[in-house]
Every structure is written in structure tokens, then in C-alpha cells.
Design a protein around this motif. Structure first.
Motif, PDB file in Angstrom:
ATOM      1  N   LYS A 291      15.885   3.844  -4.074  1.00 54.28           N
ATOM      2  CA  LYS A 291      17.317   4.007  -4.937  1.00 54.28           C
ATOM      3  C   LYS A 291      18.303   4.782  -4.168  1.00 54.28           C
ATOM      4  O   LYS A 291      18.127   5.700  -3.327  1.00 54.28           O
ATOM      5  N   PHE A 292      19.545   4.156  -4.333  1.00 52.63           N
ATOM      6  CA  PHE A 292      20.706   4.894  -3.555  1.00 52.63           C
ATOM      7  C   PHE A 292      21.908   5.263  -4.447  1.00 52.63           C
ATOM      8  O   PHE A 292      22.313   4.601  -5.366  1.00 52.63           O
ATOM      9  N   ILE A 293      22.751   6.035  -3.923  1.00 50.50           N
ATOM     10  CA  ILE A 293      23.806   6.602  -4.164  1.00 50.50           C
ATOM     11  C   ILE A 293      24.820   6.286  -3.102  1.00 50.50           C
ATOM     12  O   ILE A 293      24.792   6.754  -2.011  1.00 50.50           O
TER      13      ILE A 293
ATOM     14  N   GLY B 166      13.346   8.450 -11.209  1.00 52.12           N
ATOM     15  CA  GLY B 166      12.132   7.835 -10.689  1.00 52.12           C
ATOM     16  C   GLY B 166      11.441   7.616  -9.588  1.00 52.12           C
ATOM     17  O   GLY B 166      10.416   6.775  -9.382  1.00 52.12           O
ATOM     18  N   GLY B 167      12.162   8.371  -8.604  1.00 54.61           N
ATOM     19  CA  GLY B 167      11.672   7.787  -7.089  1.00 54.61           C
ATOM     20  C   GLY B 167      12.759   8.316  -6.314  1.00 54.61           C
ATOM     21  O   GLY B 167      13.579   9.304  -6.523  1.00 54.61           O
ATOM     22  N   LYS B 168      12.578   7.997  -4.924  1.00 48.51           N
ATOM     23  CA  LYS B 168      13.319   8.779  -3.898  1.00 48.51           C
ATOM     24  C   LYS B 168      14.786   7.989  -3.871  1.00 48.51           C
ATOM     25  O   LYS B 168      14.869   7.021  -3.833  1.00 48.51           O
ATOM     26  N   VAL B 169      15.668   9.027  -3.777  1.00 45.88           N
ATOM     27  CA  VAL B 169      17.125   8.467  -3.978  1.00 45.88           C
ATOM     28  C   VAL B 169      17.759   9.271  -2.845  1.00 45.88           C
ATOM     29  O   VAL B 169      17.945  10.380  -2.547  1.00 45.88           O
ATOM     30  N   TYR B 170      18.545   8.386  -2.044  1.00 41.89           N
ATOM     31  CA  TYR B 170      19.247   8.965  -0.873  1.00 41.89           C
ATOM     32  C   TYR B 170      20.790   8.423  -0.998  1.00 41.89           C
ATOM     33  O   TYR B 170      21.109   7.364  -1.594  1.00 41.89           O
ATOM     34  N   LYS B 171      21.745   9.327  -0.619  1.00 40.29           N
ATOM     35  CA  LYS B 171      23.278   8.916  -0.463  1.00 40.29           C
ATOM     36  C   LYS B 171      23.398   8.101   0.789  1.00 40.29           C
ATOM     37  O   LYS B 171      22.971   8.227   2.021  1.00 40.29           O
TER      38      LYS B 171
END
Length: 324
Positions: A84-86, A20-25
Motif C-alpha cells: 500500500k502506498f501514499i 493493515g500492511g506495509k505502507v510506503y511513501k
């Protein structure tokens, strides 16, 4: 939905839909090594790998996991508006660490309300039940998506020997089965233009990953780094690299044979600019990516178009087609 998303499963769009949003590693660089370097399996590593491995864009490993995450989190928030992040343990073979140290590093990365997953880069021959059980436990307790990135590079066992990979296809299949038993996700790294592979190998890469039902694939174009065995071979003229147009066609063909459910994390890689002898035919990785996408449009083709080889294709063609 973008035009590219209709041609192949784009990772960024997949993450946006899932979370539900931009996710970056957020890359994490651990102080480690590789069994293909320290003599456990071999020395010198893969012929294309230099002393920094895949971590040439990472922060120094002397920084703690928390420090690296904080710095990278701030950068990606400001530049890409990510929310949000990984946590991505990127360089070298991260499961090739003593278990207690590995456990400490992973737990350090597992906190934070904005963390949605952890990604662990490693080798197929460094997958072990104890480490996998721990990762599965962390995923459940912290509500994190856990995925293992396996460097395979090619299913051609002759080429695996040529690049001094130190493992064969068997170790990869064993690792995939063990990971899937614990319902962890899998990303496989491939190089589609190794000098000793041809289009048959490209197609077989796609077929095997589809048959094994991995979740993600990350494609790399071969780059040649100074002061590596491959670099020395390149300077001596012992092999040639296919033209960019042929690489584009290999990627398109790979996608056509790949199961449509598999998500594409990357179509082309890039090397350390200050140390490469060859990288992406002298153009940016973005331009190569654009050419691949343009070729898909030109041919009016898409991922999975030729994925008709699973579930007994001969039987289906001989007996079941008449009932469709």
C-alpha cells in the motif's frame, strides 16, 4: 509491539496498524518553485536550501506524475515488499502552483487501489482555503487520507528571521487552523539543532505542536550544503553545530514534552551526499537514530512523559489535585 514503539510512536508501525500492511511513501517531484525564491516574498530561499530543495532523492520533475509513481511503486514493492502506498508531493512548495495545475497533479496521483493517501509538502504561507477545500473533496471521493506537511523548522521567530524563512509563527498557526477545519491531517517539519536555538526552543516546539494537536512530526538534523548561504557561513566559521550527544538529548527532551498521541515520522534527516559540507556528524542517519533510541532506554523515559502543561496546569495543581 517493538521496544521503540513503547518509547515513542513509530510511523511505520502506526501505518501498519491503520492500513493493515506495509505502507510506503512514493515521492513525486513537481516542476515548481517557492515564494521565498521567486521574489514574491524574498529571493535566495531559506539559507540552508539549495536549488533542489528537499527533492534531491526524487526522480526528475520532467517525468509525469504517473511515470514517477509507477517507477517508485515497482521499486518499493520489490525492495520492501510494500503493498500500500501514499503519494508524496515532496520537493519545494507544492501548493505554490496555479490551482488548475495543482488540481491536475493531485488527481493524477489519486488513482489506484493500492493508494491509501496523499501527502502534500508546502509552506505555512502557501495554505489557502480553495486548495484545502479541493484536497478535502478528493479525500472524501477517493477514500484517501490527506495530510499536509508544513515546513516550520522552529517556533523561535528570531531564528525564522535568521534562516530567511519568509514567514513567522503566525502564518503557521493560521495554516494549522485552516487545515484542521477541513479534518485534513498535519505533519510538521522541525530542525532541532539550528545554531540559534537552545533547549528552551526545543521544549517550546513540542509544547506548541501538542497544543495545536497536529498528527505527525518529522525531525531533521541540520545539514549544510555547498553553495548555500548557510554553507558560506559555515565555511567562514560564523556558527558552530552542536555535538551529536547534544542533538540526541534535544530529541529525547522534545519527545518527553510532546503529546503521546503525535506520531513520529522521523528522528533525524540526511542531506545530498555529493554536496554536503556537514551531515550527521560524519556517521549514517541510522546510527544517530539508534543513539536516540538507546538514550531513551538508558534514561527509561518515553514520549509524553513531561506533557503535563495542557488544560490549565496551574489550576489543576492548585485546586484539582486534592480531588484526584
Amino acid at each position: 509491539m517493538s521496544a521503540n514503539q513503547t518509547r515513542y510512536r513509530v510511523y511505520s508501525e502506526f501505518l501498519k496498524e491503520k492500513f493493515g500492511g506495509k505502507v510506503y511513501k512514493l515521492p513525486i517531484n513537481l516542476p515548481g518553485t517557492c515564494p521565498n525564491r521567486d521574489g514574491t516574498i524574498s529571493t535566495g530561499g531559506c539559507i540552508f536550501c539549495d536549488e533542489e530543495g528537499a527533492g534531491f532523492e526524487c526522480l526528475p520533475s520532467s517525468l509525469s506524475v504517473e511515470e514517477q509513481l509507477a517507477a517508485n511503486r515497482e521499486f518499493f514493492r520489490k525492495r520492501y515488499k510494500a503493498d500500500k502506498f501514499i503519494a508524496y508531493f515532496q520537493a519545494f512548495t507544492n501548493t505554490y502552483l496555479p490551482f488548475e495545475r495543482f488540481r491536475e497533479y493531485v488527481l493524477a496521483a489519486a488513482g489506484g487501489e493500492d493508494m491509501v493517501g496523499i501527502s502534500i509538502s508546502t509552506r505555512p504561507d502557501c495554505i489557502n482555503d480553495r486548495y484545502l477545500d479541493f484536497l478535502a473533496e478528493v479525500g472524501r471521493e477517493k477514500n484517501l487520507v490527506m495530510d499536509i506537511e508544513l515546513g516550520l523548522q522552529t517556533v523561535n521567530y528570531h531564528s525564522l528571521l535568521r534562516v530567511n524563512r519568509g514567514h513567522t509563527l503566525a502564518e503557521f498557526i493560521d495554516a494549522v487552523q485552516r487545515i484542521k477545519e477541513r479534518e485534513l491531517e498535519i505533519c510538521v517539519h522541525l530542525i532541532l539543532n539550528l545554531p540559534w536555538d537552545d533547549m528552551i526552543d526545543v521544549i517550546e516546539n513540542a509544547k506548541i505542536l501538542s497544543a495545536l494537536q497536529v498528527q505527525y512530526v518529522k525531525l531533521h538534523s541540520l545539514y549544510v550544503v555547498r553553495d548555500t548561504v548557510l554553507g558560506e557561513m559555515y565555511q567562514r566559521g560564523e556558527f558552530s553545530i552542536i555535538p551529536m550527544e547534544e542533538y540526541v538529548d534535544r530529541v529525547v527532551t522534545f519527545l518527553e514534552y510532546l503529546h503521546p498521541d503525535i506520531v513520529i515520522q522521523r528522528l533525524v534527516g540526511r542531506g545530498p551526499y555529493d554536496r554536503v559540507l556537514f551531515s550527521n556528524w560524519g556517521v549514517s542517519w541510522w546510527q544517530v537514530k539508534q543513539r536516540i533510541e538507546a538514550r531513551l532506554e538508558e534514561l527509561n523515559t518515553c514520549q509524553g512523559r513531561l506533557c503535563d502543561y495542557l488544560n490549565g496546569p496551574a489550576l489543576r495543581k492548585r485546586f484539582l489535585s486534592r480531588h484526584l
